[in-house]
Scaffold this active site. Structure first.
Site, PDB file in Angstrom:
ATOM      1  CD  GLU A  27      36.223  -0.270  83.736  1.00  0.00           C
ATOM      2  OE1 GLU A  27      35.600  -0.523  82.571  1.00  0.00           O
ATOM      3  OE2 GLU A  27      35.577   0.635  84.540  1.00  0.00           O
ATOM      4  CB  THR A  58      38.347   4.400  84.330  1.00  0.00           C
ATOM      5  OG1 THR A  58      39.319   4.731  85.545  1.00  0.00           O
ATOM      6  CG2 THR A  58      37.686   3.140  84.569  1.00  0.00           C
ATOM      7  CE1 TYR A  59      41.608  11.327  80.003  1.00  0.00           C
ATOM      8  CE2 TYR A  59      39.354  12.429  80.264  1.00  0.00           C
ATOM      9  CZ  TYR A  59      40.619  12.378  79.926  1.00  0.00           C
ATOM     10  OH  TYR A  59      41.173  13.916  79.283  1.00  0.00           O
ATOM     11  CB  ALA A  61      37.175  15.287  83.784  1.00  0.00           C
ATOM     12  CG  HIS A  87      37.831   3.835  79.998  1.00  0.00           C
ATOM     13  ND1 HIS A  87      36.939   3.653  81.248  1.00  0.00           N
ATOM     14  CD2 HIS A  87      38.291   2.586  79.618  1.00  0.00           C
ATOM     15  CE1 HIS A  87      36.773   2.250  80.982  1.00  0.00           C
ATOM     16  NE2 HIS A  87      37.744   1.562  80.441  1.00  0.00           N
ATOM     17  CE  LYS A 182      26.315   5.445  73.886  1.00  0.00           C
ATOM     18  NZ  LYS A 182      26.796   5.566  75.606  1.00  0.00           N
TER      19      LYS A 182
HETATM   20  P1  FAD Z   1      25.950   9.631  76.568  1.00  0.00           P
HETATM   21  O1  FAD Z   1      25.862   8.239  75.535  1.00  0.00           O
HETATM   22  O2  FAD Z   1      26.293  10.760  76.207  1.00  0.00           O
HETATM   23  O3  FAD Z   1      24.549   9.445  77.398  1.00  0.00           O
HETATM   24  C1  FAD Z   1      24.458  10.234  78.324  1.00  0.00           C
HETATM   25  C2  FAD Z   1      22.955  10.380  78.497  1.00  0.00           C
HETATM   26  O4  FAD Z   1      22.803  11.376  77.827  1.00  0.00           O
HETATM   27  C3  FAD Z   1      21.952   9.299  78.414  1.00  0.00           C
HETATM   28  O5  FAD Z   1      21.732   8.341  79.447  1.00  0.00           O
HETATM   29  C4  FAD Z   1      20.783   9.830  77.886  1.00  0.00           C
HETATM   30  O6  FAD Z   1      20.134  10.438  79.045  1.00  0.00           O
HETATM   31  C5  FAD Z   1      21.325  11.360  77.429  1.00  0.00           C
HETATM   32  N1  FAD Z   1      21.402  11.006  75.680  1.00  0.00           N
HETATM   33  C6  FAD Z   1      22.520  10.801  74.933  1.00  0.00           C
HETATM   34  N2  FAD Z   1      22.435  10.827  73.602  1.00  0.00           N
HETATM   35  C7  FAD Z   1      20.833  10.737  73.577  1.00  0.00           C
HETATM   36  C8  FAD Z   1      19.948  10.844  72.495  1.00  0.00           C
HETATM   37  N3  FAD Z   1      20.411  10.434  71.157  1.00  0.00           N
HETATM   38  N4  FAD Z   1      18.836  10.725  72.746  1.00  0.00           N
HETATM   39  C9  FAD Z   1      18.335  10.980  73.870  1.00  0.00           C
HETATM   40  N5  FAD Z   1      18.868  11.063  75.176  1.00  0.00           N
HETATM   41  C10 FAD Z   1      20.263  10.945  74.912  1.00  0.00           C
HETATM   42  N6  FAD Z   1      33.041   7.782  83.264  1.00  0.00           N
HETATM   43  C11 FAD Z   1      34.154   8.432  83.526  1.00  0.00           C
HETATM   44  O7  FAD Z   1      34.287   9.686  84.091  1.00  0.00           O
HETATM   45  N7  FAD Z   1      35.332   8.025  83.195  1.00  0.00           N
HETATM   46  C12 FAD Z   1      35.614   6.464  82.651  1.00  0.00           C
HETATM   47  O8  FAD Z   1      36.587   5.972  82.450  1.00  0.00           O
HETATM   48  C13 FAD Z   1      34.322   5.856  82.870  1.00  0.00           C
HETATM   49  N8  FAD Z   1      34.235   4.491  82.178  1.00  0.00           N
HETATM   50  C14 FAD Z   1      33.056   4.159  82.169  1.00  0.00           C
HETATM   51  C15 FAD Z   1      33.161   2.412  81.666  1.00  0.00           C
HETATM   52  C16 FAD Z   1      32.000   1.968  81.368  1.00  0.00           C
HETATM   53  C17 FAD Z   1      31.806   0.427  80.863  1.00  0.00           C
HETATM   54  C18 FAD Z   1      30.748   2.659  81.658  1.00  0.00           C
HETATM   55  C19 FAD Z   1      29.458   1.553  81.510  1.00  0.00           C
HETATM   56  C20 FAD Z   1      30.786   3.671  82.242  1.00  0.00           C
HETATM   57  C21 FAD Z   1      31.936   4.356  82.430  1.00  0.00           C
HETATM   58  N9  FAD Z   1      31.809   5.817  82.917  1.00  0.00           N
HETATM   59  C22 FAD Z   1      33.084   6.358  83.082  1.00  0.00           C
HETATM   60  C23 FAD Z   1      30.688   6.554  83.297  1.00  0.00           C
HETATM   61  C24 FAD Z   1      30.069   7.311  82.311  1.00  0.00           C
HETATM   62  O9  FAD Z   1      30.629   8.238  81.625  1.00  0.00           O
HETATM   63  C25 FAD Z   1      28.663   7.576  82.871  1.00  0.00           C
HETATM   64  O10 FAD Z   1      27.814   6.696  82.997  1.00  0.00           O
HETATM   65  C26 FAD Z   1      27.769   8.691  82.167  1.00  0.00           C
HETATM   66  O11 FAD Z   1      26.839   9.187  83.085  1.00  0.00           O
HETATM   67  C27 FAD Z   1      27.168   8.509  80.751  1.00  0.00           C
HETATM   68  O12 FAD Z   1      28.245   8.405  79.807  1.00  0.00           O
HETATM   69  P2  FAD Z   1      27.727   7.838  78.327  1.00  0.00           P
HETATM   70  O13 FAD Z   1      29.174   7.551  77.813  1.00  0.00           O
HETATM   71  O14 FAD Z   1      26.947   6.678  78.475  1.00  0.00           O
HETATM   72  O15 FAD Z   1      27.249   9.251  77.702  1.00  0.00           O
END
Ligand code: FAD
Length: 306
Positions: A27, A58-59, A61, A87, A182
């Site tokens: 990454e 990574t990306y 906003a 990303h 997801k």
């Molecule tokens: P989501 O899947 O939408 O989840 C977020 C939160 O919403 C969940 O923890 C939960 O509390 C709630 N939620 C969602 N769906 C439900 C449901 N069905 N039921 C109940 N609660 C729900 N961030 C960046 O800005 N740029 C990047 O490039 C980036 N790369 C990343 C790469 C990796 C490998 C990882 C692990 C993280 C990365 N992140 C990045 C950070 C990520 O954007 C954050 O961790 C963010 O807080 C959550 O993103 P998510 O995609 O898991 O969100």
């Protein structure tokens, strides 16, 4: 554009991991200066020599970081044979803007996206999604599927959502519900945030399987050589670094010896998660190649090794 001879699609490669060995991926983040850019291009060249299955970028906003993300992805496409994973976060964009950004990546030749929600900007709590925007990564997965049914989609997974001490009858944590949503929306694999103990990964995968998630879950690993970086990461991610790990690294005042100790600890962690059935290894490189390549060499996982 990715030619027919390009590496196997990530979901197919993950499915073949039991026979072909674990996937290896790196990454990167968009550089913030001209010097950072030059050093990143050099790091990409060295990382590409290890013939990883993919390199993800990574990306951010904000507008400038968004453009730099795309430039790094294009660099990987144009200068290496490695499959780039772009990303994409939905936190700050309306649908029309997300469509334009996704179509831009696809037009560049990108076939793989890591679909994320992103974190609200500092001070933007409580966060409300943009009008006509998406509020969850699962919605972004479905949105991307509509734009291009063939795009391969990965998502984030958060082992730290589990309580430190297992609670048998605890309700499913939000992250596991999110991961299942997801998967249902069409995600094909997940990559975890950092963790420092193999048990975090083992417990998380077991909880995900019990929650009906059968996606391959790739462990996200940070090389363990630099205690200052680990402390910063702890602050940013909120994932505690075990005191014994920091003590071990701090106890070595000579840099070479500290690196050697970190390499051993990192190799131990990776070996344990691979032993637990992890289908791959995703290394958070911090835009540097040396520690990640050393770890692959130590584990005998560098395909490009002579
Ligand atoms: P989501 O899947 O939408 O989840 C977020 C939160 O919403 C969940 O923890 C939960 O509390 C709630 N939620 C969602 N769906 C439900 C449901 N069905 N039921 C109940 N609660 C729900 N961030 C960046 O800005 N740029 C990047 O490039 C980036 N790369 C990343 C790469 C990796 C490998 C990882 C692990 C993280 C990365 N992140 C990045 C950070 C990520 O954007 C954050 O961790 C963010 O807080 C959550 O993103 P998510 O995609 O898991 O969100």
């Amino acid at each position: 554009m990715i030619a027919d001879s390009s590496p196997a699609p990530i979901p197919a490669r993950l499915a073949a991991a039991p026979e072909q060995g674990p996937t290896v991926s790196f990454e990167l983040f968009p550089p913030r200066s001209a010097a950072g850019e030059a050093s990143l291009w050099a790091a990409i060249a060295r990382l590409a020599e290890a013939a990883p299955d993919f390199i993800s970028v990574t990306y951010g906003a904000s507008g400038s970081s968004r453009d730099t993300s795309r430039a790094v992805v294009r660099h990987v496409l144009e200068h290496t044979q490695v499959r780039p994973v772009a990303h994409l976060t939905c936190i700050a964009s309306e649908r029309s803007e997300l469509r334009t950004i996704a179509e831009g990546f696809l037009a560049d030749g990108v076939r793989d996206v890591l679909a994320l929600r992103g974190d609200p900007p500092a001070g933007a709590e409580p966060w409300v999604p943009p009008v006509d925007g998406l509020s969850r990564a699962s919605e972004l997965v479905a949105f991307l599927r509509e734009i291009d049914p063939a795009v391969a989609i990965g998502v984030a997974a958060t082992p730290s959502c589990l309580p430190a001490v297992p609670e048998p009858d605890a309700p499913l944590c939000g992250d596991l519900l999110a991961l299942r949503a997801k998967q249902d929306a069409g995600a094909q694999y997940a990559i975890t945030q950092v963790f420092f103990e193999a048990d975090s990964y083992r417990r998380y995968v077991a909880a995900a399987r019990a929650a009906g998630v059968d996606l391959p879950i790739i462990p996200g690993i940070v090389p363990l050589e630099d205690p200052a970086r680990l402390r910063r990461l702890q602050e940013i991610s909120g994932v505690p670094v075990p005191g014994a790990l920091l003590d071990r690294l701090d106890s070595e005042t000579d840099e070479q010896r500290r690196r050697a100790a970190g390499l051993e600890l990192g190799a131990e962690l990776v070996s344990e998660v691979l032993e637990a059935g992890a289908p791959g290894l995703h290394l958070y490189t911090f835009n540097q190649s040396r520690a990640s390549i050393a770890l692959l060499d130590r584990l005998g996982l560098r395909s490009g090794a002579a």
